[in-house]
Scaffold this active site. Structure first.
Site, PDB file in Angstrom:
ATOM      1  N   ILE A  12      -4.689  -0.895 -11.051  1.00 29.69           N
ATOM      2  CA  ILE A  12      -4.966   0.546 -10.992  1.00 29.69           C
ATOM      3  C   ILE A  12      -5.180   1.097 -12.405  1.00 29.69           C
ATOM      4  CG2 ILE A  12      -4.160   2.771 -10.122  1.00 29.69           C
ATOM      5  CD1 ILE A  12      -2.383   1.190  -8.121  1.00 29.69           C
ATOM      6  N   ASP A  51       5.789  -4.244 -24.684  1.00 28.43           N
ATOM      7  CA  ASP A  51       6.553  -3.997 -23.468  1.00 28.43           C
ATOM      8  C   ASP A  51       7.151  -2.589 -23.477  1.00 28.43           C
ATOM      9  OD1 ASP A  51       8.010  -6.189 -21.356  1.00 28.43           O
ATOM     10  OD2 ASP A  51       8.922  -4.201 -21.551  1.00 28.43           O
ATOM     11  N   ALA A  74       2.947   1.004 -15.802  1.00 31.53           N
ATOM     12  CA  ALA A  74       3.542  -0.295 -16.144  1.00 31.53           C
ATOM     13  C   ALA A  74       4.787  -0.562 -15.302  1.00 31.53           C
ATOM     14  CB  ALA A  74       3.903  -0.313 -17.630  1.00 31.53           C
ATOM     15  N   TYR A 141      11.987  -2.271  -4.702  1.00 34.43           N
ATOM     16  CA  TYR A 141      10.819  -1.709  -5.392  1.00 34.43           C
ATOM     17  C   TYR A 141      10.772  -0.188  -5.198  1.00 34.43           C
ATOM     18  CZ  TYR A 141       6.040  -0.151  -5.983  1.00 34.43           C
ATOM     19  OH  TYR A 141       4.931   0.578  -6.338  1.00 34.43           O
ATOM     20  N   HIS A 189      -1.428  -8.925  -1.709  1.00 30.62           N
ATOM     21  CA  HIS A 189      -1.913  -7.759  -0.973  1.00 30.62           C
ATOM     22  C   HIS A 189      -2.921  -8.124   0.107  1.00 30.62           C
ATOM     23  CE1 HIS A 189      -0.324  -5.812  -4.655  1.00 30.62           C
ATOM     24  NE2 HIS A 189       0.245  -5.100  -3.710  1.00 30.62           N
ATOM     25  N   GLN A 206      -2.482 -14.984   7.257  1.00 28.73           N
ATOM     26  CA  GLN A 206      -1.247 -14.940   8.047  1.00 28.73           C
ATOM     27  C   GLN A 206      -0.910 -13.476   8.272  1.00 28.73           C
ATOM     28  OE1 GLN A 206       2.090 -17.220   6.836  1.00 28.73           O
ATOM     29  NE2 GLN A 206       0.850 -18.757   5.806  1.00 28.73           N
ATOM     30  N   ILE A 207      -0.802 -13.078   9.524  1.00 25.71           N
ATOM     31  CA  ILE A 207      -0.418 -11.701   9.856  1.00 25.71           C
ATOM     32  C   ILE A 207       1.097 -11.675   9.964  1.00 25.71           C
ATOM     33  CG2 ILE A 207      -0.566  -9.880  11.606  1.00 25.71           C
ATOM     34  CD1 ILE A 207      -3.374 -10.959  12.295  1.00 25.71           C
ATOM     35  N   ARG A 221      -0.833   0.954   7.717  1.00 27.33           N
ATOM     36  CA  ARG A 221      -0.825   1.463   6.345  1.00 27.33           C
ATOM     37  C   ARG A 221      -2.009   2.404   6.142  1.00 27.33           C
ATOM     38  NH1 ARG A 221       3.374  -0.275   6.824  1.00 27.33           N
ATOM     39  NH2 ARG A 221       4.564  -1.778   5.625  1.00 27.33           N
ATOM     40  N   ARG A 282       7.623 -10.339   7.158  1.00 25.62           N
ATOM     41  CA  ARG A 282       7.974 -10.417   5.749  1.00 25.62           C
ATOM     42  C   ARG A 282       9.087  -9.395   5.525  1.00 25.62           C
ATOM     43  NH1 ARG A 282       3.178  -8.531   1.737  1.00 25.62           N
ATOM     44  NH2 ARG A 282       4.065  -6.513   2.273  1.00 25.62           N
TER      45      ARG A 282
HETATM   46  N1  UFG Z   1       0.175  -8.529   5.127  1.00 29.56           N
HETATM   47  C1  UFG Z   1      -0.082  -9.565   6.001  1.00 29.56           C
HETATM   48  N2  UFG Z   1      -0.523 -10.736   5.481  1.00 29.56           N
HETATM   49  C2  UFG Z   1      -0.702 -10.926   4.128  1.00 29.56           C
HETATM   50  C3  UFG Z   1      -0.442  -9.850   3.249  1.00 29.56           C
HETATM   51  C4  UFG Z   1       0.000  -8.667   3.792  1.00 29.56           C
HETATM   52  O1  UFG Z   1       0.080  -9.433   7.218  1.00 29.56           O
HETATM   53  O2  UFG Z   1      -1.081 -12.039   3.729  1.00 29.56           O
HETATM   54  C5  UFG Z   1       0.632  -7.246   5.697  1.00 29.56           C
HETATM   55  C6  UFG Z   1       1.991  -6.806   5.175  1.00 29.56           C
HETATM   56  O3  UFG Z   1       3.042  -7.381   5.920  1.00 29.56           O
HETATM   57  C7  UFG Z   1       1.892  -5.303   5.327  1.00 29.56           C
HETATM   58  C8  UFG Z   1       0.404  -5.001   5.099  1.00 29.56           C
HETATM   59  O4  UFG Z   1      -0.265  -6.235   5.274  1.00 29.56           O
HETATM   60  O5  UFG Z   1       2.209  -4.942   6.633  1.00 29.56           O
HETATM   61  C9  UFG Z   1       0.109  -4.479   3.722  1.00 29.56           C
HETATM   62  O6  UFG Z   1       0.743  -5.333   2.765  1.00 29.56           O
HETATM   63  P1  UFG Z   1       0.448  -5.278   1.219  1.00 29.56           P
HETATM   64  O7  UFG Z   1       1.246  -6.349   0.574  1.00 29.56           O
HETATM   65  O8  UFG Z   1      -1.026  -5.256   0.991  1.00 29.56           O
HETATM   66  O9  UFG Z   1       0.965  -3.830   0.798  1.00 29.56           O
HETATM   67  P2  UFG Z   1       2.412  -3.172   0.995  1.00 29.56           P
HETATM   68  O10 UFG Z   1       2.269  -2.177   2.119  1.00 29.56           O
HETATM   69  O11 UFG Z   1       3.505  -4.165   1.088  1.00 29.56           O
HETATM   70  O12 UFG Z   1       2.631  -2.455  -0.379  1.00 29.56           O
HETATM   71  C10 UFG Z   1       1.675  -1.645  -0.972  1.00 29.56           C
HETATM   72  C11 UFG Z   1       1.904  -1.644  -2.466  1.00 29.56           C
HETATM   73  C12 UFG Z   1       3.222  -1.015  -2.776  1.00 29.56           C
HETATM   74  C13 UFG Z   1       3.332   0.323  -2.105  1.00 29.56           C
HETATM   75  C14 UFG Z   1       3.029   0.251  -0.645  1.00 29.56           C
HETATM   76  C15 UFG Z   1       3.032   1.625  -0.037  1.00 29.56           C
HETATM   77  O13 UFG Z   1       1.868  -2.955  -2.979  1.00 29.56           O
HETATM   78  O14 UFG Z   1       3.310  -0.871  -4.151  1.00 29.56           O
HETATM   79  O15 UFG Z   1       1.770  -0.353  -0.462  1.00 29.56           O
HETATM   80  O16 UFG Z   1       2.513   1.622   1.244  1.00 29.56           O
HETATM   81  F1  UFG Z   1       4.572   0.802  -2.248  1.00 29.56           F
END
Ligand code: UFG
Length: 331
Positions: A12, A51, A74, A141, A189, A206-207, A221, A282
């Site tokens: 970002i 840092d 950061a 986090y 992500h 993988q879901i 999301r 997860r």
């Molecule tokens: N997911 C999968 N398979 C994958 C990766 C992700 O099913 O291989 C799912 C996750 O379980 C989750 C969704 O996709 O349900 C989104 O996951 P991300 O890892 O892309 O994003 P997160 O929602 O965990 O987190 C992101 C940012 C955070 C922030 C958050 C707020 O990384 O910093 O969105 O919604 F806080």
């Protein structure tokens, strides 16, 4: 005077720096390059490697540069990693903020725009989340970022350092010209992983869980484009520069997509099959996170340009195709 972007080599942050340079701002970047890429930083910005926890280093930069406003990206931001290693998050994210505010106070810099997160809300009670809703994080986090918001509040009360906390939902996409984009190692992500499968770099998606409390059982999301997000920071910076008070704003599209819906949209946007299978949940994933973001639209006059998930995915696909190995190709 210059704008200091901490974490300007990250996903970002680098889009932020690009946008500021396009608007002829004088930009200084700090990044420790632990997760960021030097190649992602616009050449016109002045870069200092170091840092946020290193006070001596911050003092040197604040002494050398004439900083007007700080934009702070950061931080570590991987939810599952924070579940395994919470102290890493409190040390870097929360500890880093204390150090930064101390340095800002010492150098009379009194404006900061901060990347907060939807993860500060935890498992929300309502379908769409308002800024005034309770903040009860369910992962370290989110907790580390909530602590940073609270620390900024008290630094405002005591020292008059004004802040805007921007609570992002899920950031996605890449610069329209395909020059920079998302490149995490390892990638965690959803959208970049889906596109790695589309481009043949991974066998399947993988879901993570299909037994959540959502219509298709997968997590919902709210995806917002990275350049729209950068634009919101510029508006937040101007909001502070014109003397407004500290505040927090959600940044999202106000539309939720399940993991399965993102997969379908990516199949359409890329024209690829994208194999997928259901896997175990997860840790730390709330069922649904969708923003109410009228406040940013009303108060900051934010007008996101991307309102179609296919278009958002296409910008990420464009970056993936132009740079199959991310920033590795530009070394
Ligand atoms: N997911 C999968 N398979 C994958 C990766 C992700 O099913 O291989 C799912 C996750 O379980 C989750 C969704 O996709 O349900 C989104 O996951 P991300 O890892 O892309 O994003 P997160 O929602 O965990 O987190 C992101 C940012 C955070 C922030 C958050 C707020 O990384 O910093 O969105 O919604 F806080």
């Amino acid at each position: 005077m210059a704008i200091l972007v901490l974490g300007g080599a990250g996903y970002i942050g680098s889009h932020m720096v690009k946008r500021l340079i396009e608007q002829n701002e004088d930009v200084v970047v700090i990044d420790n390059l632990v997760t960021g890429h030097q190649q992602a930083i616009s050449k016109q910005a002045r870069f200092y490697q170091g840092d946020v926890r290193d006070r001596e280093f911050l003092d040197q930069v604040f002494t050398k540069e004439n900083i007007d406003t700080v934009i702070h990206f950061a931080a570590f931001s991987v939810v599952p990693e924070s579940m395994k290693d919470p102290l890493k998050y409190f040390d870097n994210n929360t500890g880093g903020m204390i150090n930064l505010l101390e340095a800002m106070h010492a150098h009379h810099v009194n404006r900061i725009v901060f990347s907060s997160t939807a993860a500060t809300y935890g498992n929300p009670k309502n379908d769409t989340i308002k800024e005034t809703d309770p903040q009860n994080p369910i992962n370290p986090y989110g907790e580390s970022k909530l602590m940073m918001e609270k620390i900024m509040h008290w630094a405002d009360v005591a020292y008059g350092i004004k802040f805007v906390a921007l609570r992002y939902f899920n950031v996605a996409g890449a610069a329209a010209d395909g020059t920079i984009g998302e490149d995490h190692n390892p990638e965690t992500h959803l959208i970049p992983i889906v596109l790695q499968v589309a481009s043949g770099k991974r066998d399947e998606l993988q879901i993570f869980g299909d037994d959540y409390k959502t219509p298709d059982g997968t997590n919902i999301r709210d995806y917002v484009h990275v350049t729209d997000l950068a634009d919101a920071h510029i508006l937040a910076m101007k909001y502070l520069q014109t003397g407004n008070d500290s505040d927090a704003f959600n940044l999202g599209s106000s539309t939720g997509f399940s993991v399965k819906q993102i997969l379908e949209a990516a199949r359409v946007a890329t024209g690829k099959e994208i194999p997928a299978k259901i896997a175990a949940r997860r840790g730390g994933d709330p069922d649904t996170l969708v923003a109410k973001s009228d406040k940013a639209r009303k108060v900051l006059h934010w007008q996101p340009q991307y309102d179609d998930i296919h278009e958002i995915i296409k910008t990420a696909w464009n970056w993936t195709q132009k740079h199959p190995n991310g920033f590795e190709d530009q070394k």
